[in-house]
Design a protein around this motif. Structure first.
Motif, short mmCIF file in Angstrom:
data_model
loop_
_atom_site.label_atom_id
_atom_site.label_comp_id
_atom_site.label_asym_id
_atom_site.label_seq_id
_atom_site.Cartn_x
_atom_site.Cartn_y
_atom_site.Cartn_z
N GLU B 209 0.96 -1.11 -0.01
CA GLU B 209 0.08 -0.02 -0.25
C GLU B 209 0.71 1.12 -0.02
OE1 GLU B 209 -0.18 -2.41 2.08
OE2 GLU B 209 -0.21 -1.91 4.21
N ARG B 211 4.02 1.46 -1.84
CA ARG B 211 5.06 1.41 -2.69
C ARG B 211 4.90 2.28 -3.69
NH1 ARG B 211 4.69 -5.36 -3.25
NH2 ARG B 211 5.46 -5.43 -1.07
N LEU B 213 5.04 4.04 -7.82
CA LEU B 213 5.32 3.55 -9.26
C LEU B 213 6.11 4.55 -9.81
CD1 LEU B 213 1.74 2.29 -9.78
CD2 LEU B 213 3.72 0.85 -9.62
N ASN B 254 -5.97 5.40 -18.66
CA ASN B 254 -6.81 4.62 -19.64
C ASN B 254 -8.07 3.82 -19.09
OD1 ASN B 254 -7.24 2.85 -22.10
ND2 ASN B 254 -6.70 1.25 -20.70
N ARG B 256 -11.13 1.15 -19.06
CA ARG B 256 -11.23 -0.31 -19.38
C ARG B 256 -12.32 -0.39 -20.59
NH1 ARG B 256 -8.20 -3.61 -16.42
NH2 ARG B 256 -9.03 -5.39 -17.55
N MET B 277 2.24 9.76 -5.11
CA MET B 277 1.58 8.55 -5.28
C MET B 277 0.37 8.20 -4.65
SD MET B 277 2.49 5.72 -6.46
CE MET B 277 1.51 4.07 -6.74
N LEU B 280 -2.27 9.97 -6.92
CA LEU B 280 -2.34 9.38 -8.10
C LEU B 280 -3.05 8.19 -8.06
CD1 LEU B 280 -1.37 9.13 -10.97
CD2 LEU B 280 0.45 7.91 -10.41
N ARG B 281 -2.92 7.38 -6.85
CA ARG B 281 -3.51 6.16 -6.57
C ARG B 281 -5.21 6.38 -6.32
NH1 ARG B 281 -0.83 1.26 -2.83
NH2 ARG B 281 -2.25 -0.03 -3.65
N VAL B 284 -6.46 7.61 -9.80
CA VAL B 284 -6.90 6.41 -10.87
C VAL B 284 -8.25 5.65 -10.36
CG1 VAL B 284 -5.94 4.34 -11.56
CG2 VAL B 284 -4.62 6.27 -11.48
N ARG B 288 -11.59 5.21 -12.62
CA ARG B 288 -11.92 4.13 -13.16
C ARG B 288 -13.37 3.82 -12.36
NH1 ARG B 288 -6.15 1.23 -13.84
NH2 ARG B 288 -5.78 2.54 -15.74
N GLU B 309 3.98 -0.56 -18.74
CA GLU B 309 4.93 -1.49 -19.08
C GLU B 309 4.73 -2.43 -20.22
OE1 GLU B 309 5.10 -3.68 -14.98
OE2 GLU B 309 5.78 -1.81 -14.15
N ARG B 310 3.46 -2.21 -20.78
CA ARG B 310 3.26 -3.15 -21.82
C ARG B 310 3.03 -2.48 -22.98
NH1 ARG B 310 -1.26 -6.24 -21.22
NH2 ARG B 310 -2.29 -4.58 -20.03
#
Lengths: 81, 382
Positions: B209, B211, B213, B254, B256, B277, B280-281, B284, B288, B309-310
């Motif tokens: 909780e 960490r 990014l 983004n 879904r 962070m 941001l959390r 987001v 969403r 990352e993808r």
């Protein structure tokens, strides 16, 4: 804690993050992020939720062991044994 | 007694032409009723009344061009005495004014509904019926009552869904951007090895909780660089650039179901990495869940879009008006690089800038990108 309990818990938390994904439709041996189209924030939220649920630390260094649904299940089975 | 005025149906609207008086003087109107149709540059738009009452009189006639804010009609509140010309001061009990028939001479014959009879219909409803391919004879509305958009809507519901709305909003903003903003583009390879090592070290003994990014580090580095290059932070309005003191970094998220939004992290420059962070959390999560605030969308002063990352190597953003810049970060990956005279694998990403040439030039844009790079080399100081 049985393996089935852990699978149910993972499916529940994934459903919270990706409600439109049918758990039966995903390939449980493939990369979870690709299968469920989840980004690093989603993955962090998944790890946070599962870590709290199972009292597991789930350090970042272990992320490679949580690559797929199956791998994540194996990981949690081992950590909660 | 209050005036029902020509509403503003868009920032660029100065006046509209009254093309339909849908209710007659004396009619009871309820908040939300469509009482008139107005022709604007955007087509015919039906307009609603915003209070309950009785339509006292029309002030504007059909065909009048009426400026925004000017009365179209007078509405009498329920219970308020009827006003009459001074000579008519004594209120004479009067049968309620007949409604539709007297203003609608071409009512269908009472026996059957002849298909050939021309139906009363508002222009906006006619247009909608055409768009959706609705046969007007299939509409089961009371004879003499004009068909409105709502009637057409009822038989041919809009295909609109939140996703369609989202696409429309993106289409409008991005079309405006490409039409109005002379973009210029810059690209720069940035070594993220230090940032990655910093994140690994910081997160190693933290519970999930708390960490960090990479997105939070990018946001902090951009905010710090903007302190030195303020011409990329603000809004271009009324032919001039208005720099913003606060750095409200829009973070492209983004969704879904499709589409994306870029709501602001307010005052990014005042936040340390942990605060960023957390914000941001929270952002987001709320985005969403579809629960963000209008101000978070309108007050962003620059946008960051990260492929995560993808994704792929690089992206060039489209500026979200009235902002003047968008920074993009591609997916980091190990590439062979020359580092301290040795070829070695380094975690590299492509940093891009799309900026408004009316406000800044490539020279300053390049310095801005280089400054972001510099801060990403020492993330522990962010």
């Amino acid at each position: 804690m049985t393996r089935a309990d852990i699978e149910t818990a993972i499916a529940e938390e994934l459903h919270r993050i990706a409600p439109e994904i049918e758990m039966n439709d995903i390939d449980r041996s493939e990369d979870l992020r690709d299968e469920c189209d989840i980004d690093s924030m989603d993955f962090l939220n998944l790890v946070t939720a599962l870590g709290q649920r199972f009292g597991a630390a789930m350090p970042e260094a272990d992320y490679p062991q949580m690559r797929s649904f199956e791998a994540l299940t194996d990981y949690l089975v081992e950590k909660t044994a | 007694m209050s005036a029902f005025v020509m509403p503003s149906l868009g920032a660029d609207m100065e006046a509209g032409t009254l093309v339909e008086q849908i209710v007659a003087p004396g009619d009871v109107v309820k908040r939300g009723d469509i009482i008139a149709a107005v022709e604007t540059q955007k087509g015919v738009i039906e307009i609603e009344v915003f209070e309950d009452g009785i339509l006292e009189s029309w002030v504007a006639s059909i065909g009048d061009e009426v400026p925004v804010g000017t009365p179209l009609a007078v509405i009498r509140a329920p219970g308020e005495p009827e006003t009459r010309a001074p000579s008519d001061a004594v209120p004479t009990p009067e049968p309620p004014v007949a409604t539709a028939p007297e203003v609608l001479p071409d009512v269908a014959a009472p026996t059957t509904k002849p298909a050939t009879e021309r139906r009363k219909i508002t222009p906006a409803a006619r247009q909608l019926a055409k768009e959706r391919g609705v046969d007007l004879d299939m509409l089961d509305t009371a004879p003499g009552v004009p068909i409105t958009r709502a009637d057409v809507e009822a038989v041919a519901p809009a295909p609109a869904s939140p996703v369609d709305e989202m696409r429309r909003a993106i289409a409008a903003a991005m079309s405006r951007s490409k039409r109005e903003i002379p973009h210029y583009y810059l690209s720069h390879e940035v070594d993220l090895t230090a940032t990655d090592a910093f994140l690994t070290g910081t997160n190693a003994d933290r519970p999930p909780e708390s960490r960090l990014l990479a997105g939070a580090v990018y946001a902090a580095a951009i905010a710090k660089a903007l302190n030195k290059y303020p011409e990329f932070n603000g809004h271009y309005l009324n032919e001039c650039f208005q720099p913003s003191d606060a750095i409200n970094l829009g973070f492209a998220i983004n969704l879904r179901a499709g589409g994306l939004v870029a709501p602001a992290l307010f005052e990014t420059e005042t936040c340390d990495l942990d605060t960023l962070m957390r914000n941001l959390r929270d952002l987001v999560g709320r985005v969403r869940a579809g629960r963000f605030r209008a101000r978070e969308l309108s007050d962003a002063t620059i946008t960051l879009t990260s492929l995560g990352e993808r994704g792929v190597d690089q992206l060039y953003g489209v500026i979200y008006p009235p902002q003047v810049a968008i920074v993009g970060i591609g997916t980091p990956r190990l590439r062979p690089c020359v580092h301290e005279d040795m070829v070695m694998p380094r975690l590299m990403a492509t940093l891009t800038l799309a900026a408004d040439h009316r406000v800044s030039d490539g020279h300053r844009g390049a310095l801005f990108l280089k400054k972001i790079d510099t801060y990403l080399q020492t993330p522990e100081h962010l």
